[in-house]
Enzyme design. Sequence first.
Site, short mmCIF file in Angstrom:
data_model
loop_
_atom_site.label_atom_id
_atom_site.label_comp_id
_atom_site.label_asym_id
_atom_site.label_seq_id
_atom_site.Cartn_x
_atom_site.Cartn_y
_atom_site.Cartn_z
N ARG A 1 0.74 -1.29 0.03
CA ARG A 1 -0.02 0.17 -0.19
C ARG A 1 0.80 1.36 0.00
NH1 ARG A 1 -3.12 -3.63 1.58
NH2 ARG A 1 -1.19 -4.33 2.75
N THR A 2 1.86 1.35 0.92
CA THR A 2 2.34 2.72 1.07
C THR A 2 2.96 3.22 -0.30
OG1 THR A 2 2.53 2.11 3.53
CG2 THR A 2 3.68 4.05 2.67
N LYS B 228 25.17 -4.73 -2.26
CA LYS B 228 26.58 -4.59 -2.51
C LYS B 228 27.37 -3.90 -1.24
CE LYS B 228 25.81 -4.09 -7.38
NZ LYS B 228 26.00 -2.95 -8.41
N ARG C 161 11.09 3.93 3.14
CA ARG C 161 10.96 3.04 4.39
C ARG C 161 12.05 2.27 4.60
NH1 ARG C 161 5.56 -0.97 4.33
NH2 ARG C 161 4.72 0.90 5.24
N HIS D 232 4.90 6.17 11.57
CA HIS D 232 4.66 6.13 10.14
C HIS D 232 3.68 7.30 9.96
CE1 HIS D 232 3.37 4.54 6.43
NE2 HIS D 232 2.78 3.16 6.77
C1 NCD Z 1 1.60 -1.01 8.16
C2 NCD Z 1 3.01 -0.64 8.28
O1 NCD Z 1 3.73 -1.02 7.31
O2 NCD Z 1 3.48 -0.23 9.30
N1 NCD Z 1 1.14 -1.20 6.65
C3 NCD Z 1 0.88 -0.03 6.10
O3 NCD Z 1 1.87 0.90 5.89
N2 NCD Z 1 -0.19 0.37 5.58
C4 NCD Z 1 0.89 -2.04 8.89
C5 NCD Z 1 1.60 -3.35 9.10
O4 NCD Z 1 2.43 -3.70 8.40
O5 NCD Z 1 0.80 -4.04 9.94
#
Ligand code: NCD
Length: 306
Positions: free
Chosen positions: A55-56, A84, A105, A133
């Site tokens: 999703r993100t 590497k 991320r 997040h």
């Molecule tokens: C979450 C995350 O990656 O922290 N997912 C997201 O970004 N929608 C929640 C999760 O992984 O449980």
Amino acid sequence: MEFEGRDIISIRDFKRDEIDYILEIAEAMEPLAIKGSSMLNGKILATLFFEPSTRTRLSFETAMHKLGGSTIGFAEAEIASVKKGENLVDTIRTVENYADIIALRHPLEGAARLAAECSKVPIINGGSGAEEHPTQALLDLYTIKKEKGKIDGLRIAMLGDLRYGRTVHSLAYALSYYDVELYLVSPESLRMRREVLMVISEKIPVIEESNLEKVMSIVDVLYVTRIQKERFPDPAEYMKVKGSYRVNVEVLCKAKPDLIILHPLPRTDEIPPEVDATPHARYFQQVWNGIVTRMALLALILGAVK
Ligand code: NCD
């Protein structure tokens, strides 16, 4: 209020009026998310995802495309030069030449902050280990406001892994700016991080609970989370709490008729699919709301909207 050129590392980087403004701009993005816009023509977003994501990353990329911009990036550290042995700082110093903004991320806490310190272009934290997040918290707030018409005055429960779940850390900080009552429902071993609890409980009433049934009939919003298996230092500890809560239709019998259920997704077994058809489920609406919220952030940070 100045957003242009800013990093988004923690939700605590914002004041309440700034968050409210982002939510307003997100609402204004709804029609553009349907018909498209050329607002960010020529701009490039890099998505550097050192941890899995559906999703993100796709949401950021979709938001950028809908505003007429383009995207580059990678979705797993395995294919990047990290394999590497390249360090994060060198990766950022390289990518800042390619892109106008970077969404990052990373499995390590503090990684987004470090990236922001060495980057010439703005960094958006798309998840830093179990820490935070912030863009998820903004889309969660946007969803609550859109569905309930307000945030102030609500009783909100967070359920599941409050220790390792980064979304609940950012959302708890964000909610502490509002006039809400927060119920934190988790097994004893997955309680909300103490440092988050200390900050938020100075601002809003916070009640810790283990039994979901005790709060089910009084809450307006139930924010369900997955137990973050991959973040447990000891698999035996995970086995003890696995499957602790199941929000099924029986549990929901006791809920307010207008309760809404949110979940950052992905879900495992905490919400069975039969709940999707109930009037409570809003977790797939959250996905759409993530696009407009991220459109607002990209437009504000890149200076296309003041
Ligand atoms: C979450 C995350 O990656 O922290 N997912 C997201 O970004 N929608 C929640 C999760 O992984 O449980």
